[in-house]
Design an enzyme around this catalytic site. Structure first.
Site, short mmCIF file in Angstrom:
data_model
loop_
_atom_site.label_atom_id
_atom_site.label_comp_id
_atom_site.label_asym_id
_atom_site.label_seq_id
_atom_site.Cartn_x
_atom_site.Cartn_y
_atom_site.Cartn_z
CD GLU A 1 -1.23 -0.23 3.72
OE1 GLU A 1 -2.23 -0.93 3.54
OE2 GLU A 1 -0.95 0.28 4.81
CG HIS B 1 -2.99 0.42 7.72
ND1 HIS B 1 -2.86 -0.34 6.59
CD2 HIS B 1 -3.81 -0.26 8.55
CE1 HIS B 1 -3.60 -1.43 6.73
NE2 HIS B 1 -4.19 -1.40 7.90
#
Lengths: 292, 394
Positions: free
Chosen positions: A209, A247
């Protein structure tokens, strides 16, 4: 064989008497994981889930031969729990906790570099070697024993990928979440090295990511050091810069760490990158058929 | 978390970093008292959480009381547009009145945690007041990075290396060391993730002064830093994001028309990516998290429906830990509260999914239920564009 975790691993659960720790310890035992003890400071001498509870990790190592720990303690106490486990000589530490202050992880990372301990996480669902053992919070039933390794910075997205693999008849050797924080223990390259060396892994799914440069490092490693095929997906192509996408580590800062950059690097190094995550399983199936 | 410049400078003062005399005011009547403290000439600086304030007219130099009065009146209450605020700009409710410094030169000095090395790193450049990221690309050789190992802590040689690079004169050495030590103490004492001084100036009498101050704090450290939480200015944040954060929801507002509710950050990002792949635009990022209760889902759904740009809602839950029946109950409850003005596509997979789907279908809500992610996203994109039925597309 699998990597890092198998049926011989002797697991201690730090925080076993807590709600979350107890719930997941029970699921892990059901799955067949050898949970040998729990640790909750101040509660030593009790039994929980029919396992002995100790006051310290060192006691669990001495008396039950624990070699792996999974940590379920609050974020502000988690760094201390990791340090205690490493100090007690635990070989594999899995830290589920999300929200550990980054300066705590700075200390942890550099202390661990002076030990043999391998840290998975923090902010990870953990890892599972299907059919053997599970040290994590992932739903067990979507997994199946097999020969595809899975490594990811995310949780639920990994479950989605694993589910696809299983539905296509492709099981997993080990599925591991390395964690979504900016500073984590084991990274992509280390896990890829282990999968490359594992005789029971034929190919690897890598789910990255935005943020950081781990995917770029992984791309270089795959090109230079790996013989096994890798299928990758990078989440966050539509993420705006400067915003933390859930995150703590998923952030494009100073124009660096974009998905486009990572995808380009992976493709330039000959790695198959899927645009749509629903195609991860199918693409892996194709890749394996091409190899055979 | 971000704080205002005046708050950062107060923390700088406490840490022993030299800053100009200054005072924050939020009404023009307070100006004279502030100037009594700073003297003239003074600088009037808009306090908003966005860079590039000078370019938007948010920073003005005043050499007389009437000039300062005019500047304060102009800036207080203005809608300040900078390269970082977007076209709608940011309302200015506070200004910092500060003594103007006579400076010789400007430098850049910052302390942040470098994620690749896993270490706090000082970043120094003898050119200040510039965009450091641009400079790092064009002239990387002008930038010195000094990592500080946690086992060692800040040592005198770190300060010497930085001073050498910035050409600090002997007479300014003590001042400069106070700056560096103060920055390091701030990071570790308050869980700061970024301490940035741009510009750090050498004054005409050889002193060092933090002319600007930027402090960001690690959100994960706030639980043990009540003194920092007290500095939070919610007026500087997107109202829906503030509301979400009160319920531990991870919500980021974007520009599109499809409201998304997903469990897990990675899956939430990936869902946005698929929406874009099929020609739609996500209205937000929203991770409802792992231990989702009916109440949180209800609040999350409220937040989605409160965004008037949302033309369709997509719920994507892959329940491992999350119980999908709870998600279903939360959705039904939220719709009962506020009604349903836009079409909704729901994908519930995982723990208790049969029960979850039954709750949705028995509620009588006009909801498109899908089990495949691909189909769910296509349906949401079609509905947001005004299509009657998602199934007819693709």
């Amino acid at each position: 064989m699998a990597i890092l975790l198998d049926r011989s691993s002797r697991v201690v659960v730090q925080g076993i008497t807590g709600k979350e720790g107890g719930f997941h310890a029970e699921r892990m035992i059901e799955y067949g994981t050898r949970v040998v003890a729990g640790v909750t400071p101040g509660k030593g001498g009790r039994r929980h889930l029919d396992r002995p509870v100790f006051d310290s990790v060192a006691q669990a190592v001495d008396r039950e031969g624990a070699d792996t720990t999974i940590i379920f303690v609050p974020a502000l106490a988690a760094a201390d729990a990791i340090l205690e486990a490493a100090d007690a000589g635990i070989g594999l530490v899995i830290c589920i906790a999300e929200g550990i202050p980054i300066l705590d992880m700075v200390r942890v990372k550099h202390f661990l570099s002076s030990t043999e301990t391998v840290l998975v996480g923090p902010n990870t669902p953990g890892l599972i070697s299907p059919g053997q053992a599970k040290a994590g919070i992932m739903p067990a039933k979507i997994h199946a024993p097999g020969r595809v390794g899975v490594v990811s910075r995310s949780g639920t997205l990994t479950y989605a990928a694993v589910n696809q693999l299983t539905e296509l008849g492709l099981g997993q050797s080990t599925a591991i979440g390395i964690g979504g924080d900016p500073i984590v223990g084991t990274g992509f390259v280390d896990v890829l090295r282990r999968f490359e060396a594992d005789s029971e892994t034929d190919a690897v799914v890598l789910i990255g990511e935005i943020g950081g440069t781990q995917e770029e490092e992984a791309a270089r490693f795959v090109q230079e050091k790996m013989s096994k095929p890798v299928v990758a997906f990078i989440a966050g192509r539509t993420a705006p810069p400067g915003r933390r996408m859930g995150h703590a580590g998923a952030i494009i800062s100073g124009g660096r760490g974009t998905a486009a950059e990572k995808i380009r690097e992976l493709r330039e190094r000959g790695i198959r990158v899927v645009e749509n995550p629903v195609e991860i399983g199918y693409t892996m199936k194709q890749v394996l058929e091409e190899v055979q | 978390m971000k704080v205002h410049e005046y708050q950062a400078k107060e923390l700088f003062r406490q840490a022993g970093i030299p800053v100009p005399a200054g005072r924050m005011i939020d009404a023009p009547e307070q100006l004279e008292a502030a100037i009594a403290q700073t003297g003239l000439p003074c600088v009037v600086k808009a306090q908003v959480h966005a860079g590039g304030r000078g370019k938007g007219g948010g920073i003005r130099l005043a050499d007389s009381l009437p000039a300062a009065r005019k500047a304060a009146r102009d800036i207080l209450g203005m809608q300040l547009v900078t390269p970082q605020t977007g076209p709608e700009g940011r309302h200015v409710g506070r200004v910092l009145i500060e003594a103007a410094a006579s400076l010789q030169r400007e430098c850049y000095l910052a302390l942040l945690v470098d994620r690749e090395q896993g270490l706090p790193v000082f970043v120094a450049c003898a050119q200040g007041g510039v965009e450091i990221e641009e400079l790092a690309v064009k002239h990387p050789e002008q930038i010195l990075k000094v990592p500080v190992h946690p086992a060692v802590g800040l040592s005198a040689y770190h300060i010497r290396r930085l001073a050498l690079h910035l050409d600090v004169k002997t007479e300014g050495g003590k001042d400069f060391a106070r700056v560096v030590r103060g920055m390091y103490a701030l990071m570790h004492g308050h869980d700061a993730s970024l301490v940035e001084i741009n510009p750090l100036v050498e004054t005409e009498n050889g002193k060092w002064l933090a002319l600007d101050a930027k402090l960001n704090f690690d959100d994960n450290g706030l639980g043990r830093r009540p003194e920092i939480v007290a500095l939070r200015d919610e007026d500087e944040e997107e109202p829906l994001e503030v509301r979400a954060s009160r319920h531990d929801l991870n919500y980021i507002r974007l520009d599109g028309s499809i409201g998304c509710m997903v469990n897990g950050a990675g899956l939430a990002m990936a869902t946005m990516d698929i929406i874009k792949l099929y020609g739609g635009e996500p209205a937000n990022f929203l991770d409802v998290g792992g231990g989702t209760s009916e109440e949180r889902v209800r609040e999350a759904f409220h937040i989605l429906l409160a965004d008037d740009r949302v033309r369709a809602v997509l719920v994507n839950i892959f329940g491992g830990i999350v119980r999908t029946d709870r998600v279903a109950r939360g959705i039904v409850a939220a719709v009962a509260d506020v009604g349903l003005k836009v079409p909704v596509v729901v994908r519930l997979v995982g723990t208790n999914e049969v029960e979850g789907r039954r709750i949705i279908s028995e509620s009588g809500l006009d909801v498109v239920a899908e089990t495949e992610l691909d189909a769910a996203v296509r349906a949401a994109v079609a509905l947001a564009k005004g299509g009657e039925n998602g199934h007819s597309v693709g």
